[in-house]
Design an enzyme around this catalytic site. Structure first.
Site, mmCIF file in Angstrom:
data_model
loop_
_atom_site.group_PDB
_atom_site.id
_atom_site.type_symbol
_atom_site.label_atom_id
_atom_site.label_comp_id
_atom_site.label_asym_id
_atom_site.label_seq_id
_atom_site.Cartn_x
_atom_site.Cartn_y
_atom_site.Cartn_z
ATOM 1 C CG HIS A 69 -1.976 -1.075 1.136
ATOM 2 N ND1 HIS A 69 -3.135 -1.125 2.135
ATOM 3 C CD2 HIS A 69 -2.128 -2.067 0.265
ATOM 4 C CE1 HIS A 69 -3.875 -2.470 1.760
ATOM 5 N NE2 HIS A 69 -3.219 -2.873 0.315
ATOM 6 C CD GLU A 92 -1.339 3.746 4.021
ATOM 7 O OE1 GLU A 92 -2.384 3.525 4.447
ATOM 8 O OE2 GLU A 92 -1.099 3.072 2.925
ATOM 9 C CB ALA A 106 -19.362 12.062 -29.550
ATOM 10 C CD1 TRP A 150 -12.823 10.689 -37.302
ATOM 11 C CD2 TRP A 150 -13.547 9.652 -35.860
ATOM 12 N NE1 TRP A 150 -12.102 9.678 -37.163
ATOM 13 C CE2 TRP A 150 -12.651 8.781 -36.098
ATOM 14 C CE3 TRP A 150 -14.661 9.180 -34.698
ATOM 15 C CZ2 TRP A 150 -12.423 7.709 -35.559
ATOM 16 C CZ3 TRP A 150 -14.181 7.912 -34.139
ATOM 17 C CH2 TRP A 150 -13.242 7.334 -34.693
ATOM 18 N NE ARG A 174 -12.250 3.798 -25.704
ATOM 19 C CZ ARG A 174 -12.193 3.367 -26.824
ATOM 20 N NH1 ARG A 174 -11.083 3.026 -27.588
ATOM 21 N NH2 ARG A 174 -13.387 3.536 -27.671
ATOM 22 C CB THR A 222 -21.554 0.032 -31.159
ATOM 23 O OG1 THR A 222 -22.404 1.152 -30.559
ATOM 24 C CG2 THR A 222 -20.011 0.822 -31.334
ATOM 25 C CG ASP A 249 -18.871 2.469 -35.550
ATOM 26 O OD1 ASP A 249 -19.207 2.742 -36.130
ATOM 27 O OD2 ASP A 249 -19.243 3.023 -34.263
ATOM 28 C CG LEU A 306 -14.134 -1.443 -27.697
ATOM 29 C CD1 LEU A 306 -15.224 -2.524 -27.198
ATOM 30 C CD2 LEU A 306 -14.949 -0.170 -27.948
ATOM 31 C CD GLU A 309 -15.984 4.134 -25.354
ATOM 32 O OE1 GLU A 309 -15.932 4.500 -26.577
ATOM 33 O OE2 GLU A 309 -14.806 4.131 -24.618
#
Length: 357
Positions: free
Chosen positions: A51, A53, A155, A171, A185, A197, A201, A205, A289
């Site tokens: 961790h 610390e 978008a 775009w 991401r 999608t 497309d 990803l 997305e």
């Protein structure tokens, strides 16, 4: 004290280096200060490793004795994958600990502070508390709801379209907006898209940032239509479907984790079950997305925590809307939001918001 704020801000800066890499643990940063100067720095890089610390105390070495430890989150006082940080702090001889915020994990939740105070260490809580709570918002959501913190990212044109009627969307947003999406991401644990999608497309990803980290790729595909040639298939992909996994062995053979769920009355995969499964995998944050059907069902489910909507200075005059939730009869039926930010990203305007409680 002004110096407390300054040192905690340094700890926060360190903690952000671990964003998206620590689940199921929270991101944490720490600094050790002696005679008004930082003698040790540390952050938690990922689960299973020491961790923040421990790293900070190790860097400070002998100078930690009699020093002050600044840590963004309450030190743990239980054995997990690593020993309790409270013991390391006590053994290092730290005289004062400044904690940004209490850990919402019931295993900790004040016990770390109690242990330190019982050992004679002065503990102050609440320095830069809002910033420290913001840092662990994803972790806190996962603890409270058993699912990742969900971000809807879209978008759209000024008239609310995310693509032409034929599906062309490249775009809508600017280069700067797309670069910002890759930054997100790099931090979230998963990216979620619908089969529409995927077919339209065929996205990768991935995170196109140097030294970035690709999130888990999640596909919602009730009818199991995904092409075996889809670019994002592989061991880093989870596909939710209503069909049996053995009906598409060519998908399973690529290392894709196929999860079968019972669809709802509309034939869609229930968001509650999708997100509960991802939460069970220890994922703290997921970015959704698209596309329009996915956005619409997510908003209807109310299983989301924030929105990032990039609005481009373009008017399409038709095409696919960001959401289609039927034909509400009154404004009172709308999903109400609270805007948390508005800023320019290239030629676009980025609006961030949360659901109104």
């Amino acid at each position: 004290m002004e110096s407390d704020v300054s040192f905690m801000q340094e700890a926060l800066s360190l903690a952000r280096k671990g964003l998206g890499r620590t689940a199921p643990n929270p991101p944490v940063g720490a600094v050790v200060v002696k005679d008004s100067r930082i003698v040790g720095r540390g952050f938690h890089p990922r689960a299973g490793m020491p961790h923040a610390e421990v790293y900070a105390l190790g860097a400070a070495y002998d100078e930690a004795k009699g020093g002050t430890l600044y840590v963004t989150l309450e030190p743990c006082n239980h054995h997990g994958r690593t020993p309790p940080c409270t013991q390391a702090i006590i053994e290092a001889g730290i005289s004062r600990v400044v904690v940004g915020t209490i850990d919402p994990n019931p295993k900790v939740a004040g016990r770390g502070i109690e242990r330190l105070r019982a050992s004679g260490i002065v503990v102050d809580v609440g320095v830069c508390e809002d910033a420290c709570k913001d840092l662990i918002a994803w972790y806190a959501t996962w603890l409270e709801k058993g699912r990742p913190y969900v971000i809807l990212k879209a978008a759209m044109t000024l008239d609310g379209r995310i693509a032409t009627a034929g599906g062309d969307s490249r775009w809508i947003s600017s280069d700067e907006s797309r670069a910002l999406v890759h930054e997100v991401r790099n931090h979230v644990d998963a990216v979620i898209v619908g089969i529409g999608t995927m077919i339209k497309d065929d996205p990768l990803l991935t995170c196109r940032i140097e030294a970035g980290r690709d999130p888990l790729k999640v596909i919602l595909d009730a009818d199991f239509q995904v092409s075996p040639q889809a670019k994002c298939l592989g061991p880093g992909t989870v596909l939710f479907t209503a069909k049996p996994s053995d009906s598409r062995p060519e998908i399973v053979e690529q290392g894709v984790q196929v999860v079968r769920l019972q669809p709802d009355a509309s034939g869609r995969l229930p968001w509650e079950q999708v997100l509960s499964h991802l939460g069970g995998m220890g994922l703290h944050a997921a970015m959704v997305e698209g596309g329009s059907g996915v956005y619409s069902s997510l908003l209807a489910s109310r299983c989301l925590d924030s929105l990032m909507v990039f609005i481009a200075p373009k008017i399409l005059g038709g095409g696919i809307p960001m959401v289609d939730m039927g034909s509400p009869e009154s404004i009172a039926q709308s999903v109400r939001l609270v805007i948390t930010g508005v800023r320019r990203t290239g030629t676009d305007v980025l609006v961030t918001a949360v659901l109104e409680e």
